[in-house]
Design an enzyme around this catalytic site. Structure first.
Site, mmCIF file in Angstrom:
data_model
loop_
_atom_site.group_PDB
_atom_site.id
_atom_site.type_symbol
_atom_site.label_atom_id
_atom_site.label_comp_id
_atom_site.label_asym_id
_atom_site.label_seq_id
_atom_site.Cartn_x
_atom_site.Cartn_y
_atom_site.Cartn_z
ATOM 1 N N CYS A 144 0.845 -1.192 0.000
ATOM 2 C CA CYS A 144 0.000 0.000 0.000
ATOM 3 C C CYS A 144 0.881 1.242 0.000
ATOM 4 C CB CYS A 144 -0.959 0.063 1.183
ATOM 5 S SG CYS A 144 -2.093 -1.316 1.254
ATOM 6 N N ARG A 202 3.597 -0.182 -5.038
ATOM 7 C CA ARG A 202 3.360 -0.763 -3.717
ATOM 8 C C ARG A 202 2.052 -1.543 -3.644
ATOM 9 N NH1 ARG A 202 4.922 0.462 1.379
ATOM 10 N NH2 ARG A 202 7.048 1.212 1.473
ATOM 11 N N TRP A 224 -3.147 -2.715 -1.742
ATOM 12 C CA TRP A 224 -2.885 -4.137 -1.993
ATOM 13 C C TRP A 224 -3.773 -4.864 -0.995
ATOM 14 C CZ3 TRP A 224 -1.060 -8.465 0.645
ATOM 15 C CH2 TRP A 224 -0.678 -9.550 -0.167
ATOM 16 N N ASN A 279 -1.882 1.327 5.927
ATOM 17 C CA ASN A 279 -1.039 0.272 5.367
ATOM 18 C C ASN A 279 -0.728 -0.673 6.515
ATOM 19 O OD1 ASN A 279 0.941 -1.309 4.160
ATOM 20 N ND2 ASN A 279 2.549 0.226 4.416
ATOM 21 N N GLY A 280 -0.970 -1.976 6.325
ATOM 22 C CA GLY A 280 -0.683 -2.936 7.390
ATOM 23 C C GLY A 280 -1.872 -3.854 7.610
ATOM 24 N N GLU A 332 15.787 -18.821 -9.274
ATOM 25 C CA GLU A 332 15.478 -17.418 -9.519
ATOM 26 C C GLU A 332 14.825 -17.245 -10.896
ATOM 27 O OE1 GLU A 332 14.972 -14.809 -8.131
ATOM 28 O OE2 GLU A 332 15.193 -13.268 -9.661
ATOM 29 N N LYS A 359 11.038 -15.743 -11.690
ATOM 30 C CA LYS A 359 10.794 -14.649 -12.653
ATOM 31 C C LYS A 359 9.688 -15.039 -13.619
ATOM 32 C CE LYS A 359 12.286 -12.027 -11.264
ATOM 33 N NZ LYS A 359 13.124 -11.744 -10.139
ATOM 34 N N GLU A 393 6.157 -15.245 -11.878
ATOM 35 C CA GLU A 393 5.499 -14.037 -11.371
ATOM 36 C C GLU A 393 5.032 -13.107 -12.472
ATOM 37 O OE1 GLU A 393 7.730 -11.319 -8.835
ATOM 38 O OE2 GLU A 393 9.587 -11.809 -9.868
ATOM 39 N N HIS A 435 13.408 -39.387 -9.154
ATOM 40 C CA HIS A 435 12.816 -39.885 -7.901
ATOM 41 C C HIS A 435 11.331 -39.538 -7.794
ATOM 42 C CE1 HIS A 435 16.707 -41.234 -6.597
ATOM 43 N NE2 HIS A 435 17.208 -40.048 -6.910
ATOM 44 N N LYS A 476 5.441 -4.329 -4.981
ATOM 45 C CA LYS A 476 6.897 -4.238 -4.944
ATOM 46 C C LYS A 476 7.444 -4.349 -3.523
ATOM 47 C CE LYS A 476 10.919 -3.449 -6.844
ATOM 48 N NZ LYS A 476 11.499 -4.619 -7.531
HETATM 49 O O1 M6R Z 1 12.537 -5.816 -1.188
HETATM 50 P P1 M6R Z 1 12.995 -7.231 -0.976
HETATM 51 O O2 M6R Z 1 14.228 -7.564 -1.742
HETATM 52 O O3 M6R Z 1 13.108 -7.598 0.469
HETATM 53 O O4 M6R Z 1 11.822 -8.115 -1.574
HETATM 54 C C1 M6R Z 1 11.847 -9.510 -1.443
HETATM 55 C C2 M6R Z 1 10.850 -10.156 -2.366
HETATM 56 O O5 M6R Z 1 9.550 -9.729 -2.068
HETATM 57 C C3 M6R Z 1 11.150 -9.847 -3.838
HETATM 58 O O6 M6R Z 1 12.441 -10.230 -4.195
HETATM 59 C C4 M6R Z 1 10.139 -10.570 -4.753
HETATM 60 O O7 M6R Z 1 10.335 -11.948 -4.674
HETATM 61 C C5 M6R Z 1 10.253 -10.080 -6.186
HETATM 62 N N1 M6R Z 1 8.937 -9.818 -6.716
HETATM 63 C C6 M6R Z 1 10.875 -11.046 -7.101
HETATM 64 O O8 M6R Z 1 10.999 -10.568 -8.403
#
Ligand code: M6R
Length: 606
Positions: free
Chosen positions: A2, A27, A75, A99-100, A478, A482, A485, A501, A601
């Site tokens: 948020c 956010r 969010w 926010n929270g 990783e 990507k 998401e 397995h 984000k």
């Molecule tokens: O701001 P941070 O690096 O702590 O965020 C951690 C994760 O939320 C962040 O890396 C998330 O997995 C990304 N969307 C990945 O692309």
């Protein structure tokens, strides 16, 4: 999560709030809304489900004239994505954004009998109801009496009908920063949002209240004492050129990697050796620990997994990499000989922040690797190393990851030196390989059309697998995140030796496989595993390195050759190739690459 903005000053507030909400949209982008005190001193709310551009649309060519107000991008946590659940919320005399998460909102609703006047399903509206319950003309008193009843995390910005040009705010854990300038006073969830007015700002201390009008900003503790804030100066440059001509921030941020990796490493290398003296990280903490533990989430956690391979293979030191959200519930074994490293782009991820606080309480030394200056995790850590990725706007993290990796290579090299594991010559060789990475990453970027062609092979897939062993498996975890998401294709990174397995049962001609082969000692075994999936009909897209000269190329659907580096360093060019792969799949599917569904984000809820 948020985005929050509050402003009072001489600017026309509606336009200012909408512009800032656009900046804060990363956010959360389920819904957006603003509350403005109009020229008659009446607080007016406009809000809707959807993006800020849809909110802007509601205004057409007209505005609400006024100089004080607040705005929110949501969010969703409690209640669906609807106009009613969008913030601001209003109850009685109170208008509020949040926010929270308020954990005890059900009990509060019952206790203060708020149900009859509720218009939404949110926990936020309950908070407005509680403050309204305690309000008898004194806003500070009502806020203080209310917040002690709340369980959970919150950043609250509040307007009272009786004080329409004053903005009040209080927080617990969730961030709020405040800044003053000739143009007015402003508070926000992000330093970037207040920096548009002034580079001087302060972080609202937990459970302190801000009272802000056009003339002044006052800070009170819970007992009602007025206190002086600690002023900080942002050395944070806002990216002024938007997407820089690229269709999405993600592509721009991928393309920036050679430059930001260079920026992150160059000032920390003197005569070919790594130094953290400018970061004020002492050699003692690098020398004296007998265990290292990384706490992080998502992409940052994947950077930690590469750090683990470095620590164990180069330093011979034990390193755990823990999902921050699980850390404290796993009864971790940490003491004053443990170095806990928190990795985070935003520096605000609440799971990582809470894990770090837990480690500190257990006596560990703490070091964080952070991108955003002055963020909460940086402030909580004993030592901080900043990455120089610059603002990362796309939700999918790219340049933050590769700069985090760059710091981990430097840190490994410094530890190897001060612990006497490698001699100066060996460390210089390690560092000179690291210095080649910007050029090697650039070579991958130059060949991006080939990766685009490979990406077209998975556009219609429902499921994909990404297979490899050792460091290749870490890279694929990783790469797979990507792809998931931003393209919404189910993708599983799998240690290729483990397929037989059980999971190989899922491999058919409908499950494209991405294979990564960059590690000399694993190459032959990895190739055998790849042949096993080919035999089950899978189409394989192979990422390997030039010097491997894989024979029988026509067996594979597509092959991409990465520039050669020493095994340990192949992570950087290989990761960038997988970022491009995911990016092209998402863009070709026509998705909003920068704002994937359900995500935000900055993740400030547990
Ligand atoms: O701001 P941070 O690096 O702590 O965020 C951690 C994760 O939320 C962040 O890396 C998330 O997995 C990304 N969307 C990945 O692309």
């Amino acid at each position: 999560m948020c985005g929050i903005i509050g402003y009072t000053g001489n600017k026309d507030v509606t336009e200012m709030l909408l512009d800032t909400l656009e900046m804060l949209e990363y956010r959360g982008y389920d819904s957006a809304g603003i509350a403005v005190s109009d020229t008659d001193g009446k607080i007016r709310i406009v809000k809707c489900a959807g993006r800020v551009k849809e909110l802007r649309h509601l205004f057409g060519s007209s505005q609400i004239n006024g100089n004080s107000g607040m705005g929110h991008t949501r969010w969703a946590t409690h209640g669906g994505v609807t106009d009613q659940n969008a913030h601001p919320h209003r109850y009685g005399h109170i208008t509020l954004i949040h926010n929270g998460i308020i954990e005890n909102y059900r009990e509060l609703k019952e206790k203060y009998q708020l149900q009859d006047m509720l218009n939404s399903e949110t926990d936020t509206e309950i908070v407005a109801g509680v403050i309204n319950h305690f309000y008898n003309g004194d806003p500070l008193d009502a806020i203080r009496k209310s917040v002690v009843k709340l369980k959970g995390t919150f950043a609250l910005v509040i307007m009272f009908d009786d004080f329409p040009d004053t903005i009040f705010a209080i927080r617990n854990v969730s961030p709020i920063v405040v800044s003053s300038s000739n143009e007015g006073n402003v508070l926000a969830s992000d330093v970037a949002a207040v920096c548009q007015f002034s580079k001087e700002y302060f972080v609202l201390p937990e459970l302190h209240t801000i009272v802000m009008n056009r003339e002044c900003v006052l800070l009170y503790d819970l007992s009602g004492e007025c206190v002086e804030p600690d002023i900080l100066t942002a050395d944070w440059e806002l990216g002024q050129n938007g997407k820089g001509g690229f269709p999405f921030y993600m592509e721009k941020e991928i393309m920036e990697q050679p430059e930001v990796i260079q920026k992150t490493i160059e000032g920390r290398i003197v005569n070919g050796l790594p130094f953290f003296s400018k970061d004020e990280v002492t050699d003692e903490i690098l020398k004296e620990c007998n265990r290292i533990c990384v706490v992080a989430c998502g992409t940052a956690m994947h950077a930690g997994l590469v750090g683990q391979v470095l620590a164990q293979s180069v330093l011979g030191i034990h390193m755990d990499v823990e999902l921050a959200s699980e850390f404290m519930y796993a009864d971790p074994v940490i003491d004053d000989q443990t170095l806990v490293i928190a990795i985070s782009q935003s520096g605000e991820t609440i799971d990582t922040l809470e894990a770090l606080k837990y480690a500190k309480r257990a006596g560990a030394k703490t070091l964080s690797i952070i991108n955003v200056r002055g963020a909460s995790i940086a402030r909580e850590s004993d030592y901080v190393i900043y990455t120089y990725a610059g603002p990362e706007v796309a939700v999918a993290s790219t340049k933050a990851y590769t700069t985090q990796l760059s710091v981990l290579y430097l840190l490994t090299a410094r530890m190897a030196l001060v612990r006497g594991v490698l001699n100066e010559g060996e460390v210089r060789t390690f560092i000179s390989e690291l210095q080649r990475t910007p050029e090697m990453v650039d070579q991958v970027l130059q060949k991006r059309d080939q990766i685009h062609k490979m990406a077209r092979r998975v556009l219609d897939a429902r499921d994909t697998f990404m297979i490899g062993r050792g460091l290749d498996y870490s890279i694929l975890l990783e790469g797979s995140l990507k792809l998931k998401e931003i393209s919404y294709i189910h993708s599983e990174a799998y240690a290729s030796g483990e397929l037989k397995h059980g999971t190989i049962a899922l491999i058919t001609d409908k499950t494209p496989v991405v294979a990564m082969v960059t590690q000399s000692r694993l190459k032959d075994k990895e190739m055998s595993n790849i042949r096993e999936v080919c035999s089950r009909g899978a189409k394989v897209m192979l990422f390997t390195r030039e010097s491997f000269q894989i024979s029988g190329m026509d067996e594979w659907s597509e092959v991409f050759e990465l520039p050669d580096m020493q095994d340990l360093f192949m992570v950087l060019p290989a990761s960038v190739a997988l970022q491009l792969f995911a990016y092209y799949v998402s863009a070709d599917k026509g998705y909003d690459v920068d704002k994937p569904r359900n995500l935000a984000k900055v993740v400030t809820v547990e």
